[in-house]
Each structure stands twice: as C-alpha cells, then as structure tokens.
Design an enzyme around this catalytic site. Structure first.
Site, PDB file in Angstrom:
ATOM      1  N   ALA A 193      -4.156   7.819  -4.609  1.00  0.00           N
ATOM      2  CA  ALA A 193      -2.813   7.326  -4.939  1.00  0.00           C
ATOM      3  C   ALA A 193      -2.934   5.836  -5.249  1.00  0.00           C
ATOM      4  CB  ALA A 193      -1.874   7.556  -3.762  1.00  0.00           C
ATOM      5  N   GLY A 205       0.823  -1.203   0.000  1.00  0.00           N
ATOM      6  CA  GLY A 205       0.000   0.000   0.000  1.00  0.00           C
ATOM      7  C   GLY A 205       0.852   1.246   0.000  1.00  0.00           C
ATOM      8  N   ASN A 206       0.217   2.384   0.223  1.00  0.00           N
ATOM      9  CA  ASN A 206       0.965   3.633   0.330  1.00  0.00           C
ATOM     10  C   ASN A 206       0.373   4.479   1.456  1.00  0.00           C
ATOM     11  OD1 ASN A 206      -1.111   5.489  -0.853  1.00  0.00           O
ATOM     12  ND2 ASN A 206      -0.802   4.132  -2.618  1.00  0.00           N
ATOM     13  N   ARG A 207       0.983   5.635   1.690  1.00  0.00           N
ATOM     14  CA  ARG A 207       0.645   6.416   2.880  1.00  0.00           C
ATOM     15  C   ARG A 207      -0.529   7.370   2.678  1.00  0.00           C
ATOM     16  NH1 ARG A 207       5.290   6.354   6.327  1.00  0.00           N
ATOM     17  NH2 ARG A 207       7.133   5.639   5.207  1.00  0.00           N
ATOM     18  N   SER A 208      -1.181   7.354   1.541  1.00  0.00           N
ATOM     19  CA  SER A 208      -2.246   8.333   1.307  1.00  0.00           C
ATOM     20  C   SER A 208      -3.408   8.129   2.292  1.00  0.00           C
ATOM     21  CB  SER A 208      -2.758   8.199  -0.132  1.00  0.00           C
ATOM     22  OG  SER A 208      -3.816   9.101  -0.317  1.00  0.00           O
TER      23      SER A 208
END
Ligand SMILES: Cc1cc2nc3c(=O)[nH]c(=O)nc-3n(C[C@H](O)[C@H](O)[C@H](O)COP(=O)(O)O)c2cc1C
Length: 419
Positions: free
Chosen positions: A285, A218-221
């Site tokens: 994102a 995943g990502n930090r958005s």
C-alpha cells in the site's frame, strides 16, 4: 454448493472434521460419507453433529431414498479426505461395496482425492498406478504433503492442512476442469511447482512518508498478504524478490528481500527487480501523497500555532501505471502485472464500482480488490478478496479465508495466464 465429503479409514480422519467445518462455515451443504474403517477413527456422532445430517457407511440404510445413487448424482463436488491406499485402489477399479464407493461411481461432478498414508504405501507401484488411473479418468488427486506421519517418522504421505484442501476444492470447482490435473498439497495448492523457472516480484507493507526525523505519514498495511503471496510463489518454485515497505514479519529463507521506506524508494526497487521478472504483484500500500518538504529537525509544538500545522502534500507516482506504461512503450519490465485495490464504498459508488474504475485506469492484468476499513483486512489474518481479470466483467470472490489461502488462490488464478 452440495459437497460430499468422503472419509476413509486413515489416521488423518480427524483433520476432515476441520475441513467439514470450513465447508459448512462458508455456507456449503455437506453430506459426510465415511467408510466403516473411518468410523474407527472418528465416530458417526461427530460427523452427524458437524454436518447436521445422518451418516451412513453402507447402502442398506434409507433404501427407499436410493442413497447409493442419489448422493453422488446430486453433488457439485465429491472430495475424499483422507483417501486411504485401499480406497484409491477400490476407486481405480470401480468397486462398489459401500456407500462411498457407490457414490464415487454415480458422481458426475468433479471428484477429488486427498491421499494420506505412510510413505511406503504412497510410493508403492500399486498405489501410484491407481493414482495414475484416477488422474487419467479426470479425477483430481491432491499430492500428499511431506511431513510428520503417524508416530515419529517423516516423509511424503501427510494429509495437507484443511485450509489447503479447502482452497484446492474451491479451485477445482471454480476452474471446472474436466481434464486430468495434478494438484499439489503441502503449500502449493492447484499445481505442483507450477512457478518453477519463473521470476516473481512481490511488494508488501505500507510506505511511510517522513514529515521530520521522527514523524511520518503512513497507512495500516501490515504486509501479511504480500508476504503470504511471496511465500506461496516460493513454495510453488518461483524465484521471488520481496520489496518490503516497513514490514516486520518473518520472511522464509530463499526469498530475496529489499527493504524500502517511502513510495519513491518502493518504485525504484520494484522497477529494478521487475526488469527481468515474469510477474509483479503489487500488494504493498504505497502512500499516494508525500510532504512537499521534510523538516530536518523535529517540528516543535508552538503556542503560535493555534490554527494547527499545515502540511503541503505532493502526489506520489502511480507505480503500477508506471510499470504498465513502460511495458507498453518499451516492452520492458514484467509481462504480467497484478495490482491491489484497497477500497471503501462511498456516496459515489460501491467498493466494486471504485475498484473496476481503478482497474481500467491502471491497465494491469489482474486486480485484487480488498474492502478496507478500520476493522477489515489490514493486519488481520483472514480476508475476503475479489479478483478482476482483464477482459472480463466477472469477479471471482475468495474468502473469507486466511491470507495464505488467498495467496494460493491468487497464484491458481495467475499461473494459467502466464503463457
Ligand atoms: C492406526 C491405523 C492407522 C491407519 N492409517 C492409515 C492411513 O493413514 N492411510 C491408509 O491408507 N491406511 C491406513 N490404515 C489402514 C486402513 O485403515 C485399512 O487399509 C482399512 O482397510 C481402510 O479401509 P477404507 O479404505 O475402507 O477406509 C491405518 C490403520 C490403522 C490401524
């Protein structure tokens, strides 16, 4: 920029202190010109300490510097917040019996009024006629918000929040509009319900690509910016669909929410919603890659795996490029497409170098550029963005400001381009 902050004698004068702080913290040079009545609410020492300048209400101080002419002439923006019914009447009729009203007559820069008063005073035909006169002459009158007034009563007449006023001021200066306009407070800065009748799709959050039943890439958005963009569009009258990728934030009633997890789900949901939309804003994102295969059971730690675990990834489709391609090939989907670029600088170029290259590749109509990193943008309440428009090399910078303010500034940029 050189700002004159006029303050007249309304109960909301205290909010002008925060507006003053916003200007000074963003490096603007502010001269506060209160009326005598304003000093009944907030004293001269406060204005002087916050602005770092002497404060006067009348024309008889420092006469050798001719302040009644010089202050207005040298300003890049004059904003009166709060503007009382009395001040609006004086301005509409060209009275000049104190330093603020003299300044209003000598200013050749954009002039904005943020009226605040009880609903009865605001709705009175005399006040409305004065507002109409000021607008006809090219002044910017920011509609008061609806909400709690002095005491317990609720209605139109409340001074919009300082962040909204600040964003409205920047939009006024940025657009350099000379023609009469009708700004709005209470959420929609830059145009009252200017998205009425529009259908808007906003994506928010970050997609997750499962590795096994418990793990994902995943990502930090956080989705904060996308939710703010959706909320601002709804406040301005749009019918909004929010495609939310793993967003755990509250979404205002009235916004349709489609929850998704992966980039492929995001793509399907956005394409479906975009079919009859006027604008798509891709603030989410999406993960660029996904595992080639997803393990049906939890991947176990193993002593055999001294070399670690190898995960093979395949590239996800580029959703924005897909939307642009469909529009170009078949004329389907939203006529206006906004992309977001979360970039970091590296040895091959700056954030803006990478962002401009991405903008060309994507073919979107407007790109919002964020500089990202462990401590920047993701999950934060404040951000700085750069707006790139198709056909222009110039970037417009918004912020540092709250994501709500950035969202409104974004719609201020998009709205005039929709027709
Ligand atoms: C407690 C109090 C609150 C007031 N609030 C407002 C207000 O919010 N808006 C307004 O137009 N007038 C308000 N007034 C009336 C103005 O202070 C009055 O009209 C004054 O003459 C305005 O002077 P100025 O326009 O030169 O600042 C208020 C008066 C009092 C005593």
């Amino acid at each position: 920029m050189r700002v004159v902050l006029g303050v007249s004698g309304g109960i909301a004068a205290y909010k002008a202190c925060s507006l003053l702080r916003l200007f000074t913290e963003h490096g603007h040079d502010v001269t506060v010109v209160p009326t005598a009545a304003a000093l009944q609410f907030v004293g001269a020492p406060t204005w002087s300490a916050l602005s770092g300048k002497p404060v006067s209400t009348e024309v008889w101080t420092s006469v050798h510097e001719v302040p009644h002419v010089r202050i207005g002439q040298s300003a890049d923006l004059v904003v009166v917040a709060p503007a009382t019914a009395d001040l609006l009447a004086k301005a509409a009729h060209g009275l000049a019996d104190d330093l603020l009203t003299n300044t209003l007559l000598t200013a050749r820069c954009p002039v904005a009024f943020a009226p605040a008063m009880h609903t009865e005073m605001w709705e009175h035909p005399a006040t409305q006629a004065n507002v109409a006169t000021l607008r006809e002459r090219g002044a910017h009158v920011i509609d008061p918000a609806v909400g709690r007034l002095t005491g317990k009563d609720i209605g139109a007449g409340r001074l919009p929040e300082p962040e909204q006023l600040y964003a409205a001021c920047l939009a006024i200066v940025d657009s350099g509009r000379a023609a009469p306009v009708h700004e709005a407070g209470g959420g929609a800065v830059g145009g009252a319900r200017d998205l009425e009748g529009r259908r808007v799709v906003v994506s928010a959050g970050g997609t997750r690509e499962p590795l096994d039943p418990v793990r994902y890439l995943g990502n930090r958005s956080s989705g904060k910016q996308g939710v703010a963009v959706a909320r601002a569009a709804a406040d301005r009258g749009a019918k909004v669909t929010l495609v939310a990728a793993n967003v755990s934030l509250a979404v205002p009633d009235g916004i349709d929410v489609v929850h998704v997890e992966t980039t492929l789900e995001l793509q399907r949901a956005v394409e479906e919603a975009a079919a009859d939309a006027d604008v798509v804003v891709m603030a989410a994102a999406p993960a660029d890659f996904r595992p080639v295969s997803v393990s049906e059971s939890k991947i176990k730690k193993s002593s055999d795996r001294e070399a670690g675990l190898r995960v093979e990834l395949v590239e996800n489709p580029d959703i924005v490029r897909g939307l642009v391609a469909a529009r170009e090939a078949r004329g389907t989907g939203a006529p206006f497409i906004v992309s977001f670029a979360a970039e970091t600088g590296d040895a091959n170029g700056s954030v803006m170098d990478h962002a401009r290259a991405k903008f060309l590749r994507k073919g979107s109509d407007l790109q919002v550029v964020n500089e990202v990193g462990a401590d920047l943008t993701f999950g934060k309440d404040d951000t700085t963005v750069h707006l790139l428009r198709r056909g222009s090399d110039e970037a417009t910078t918004v912020g540092p400001a709250s994501k709500d303010v950035v969202a409104d500034a974004l719609w201020d940029a998009i709205s005039p381009l929709l027709d």
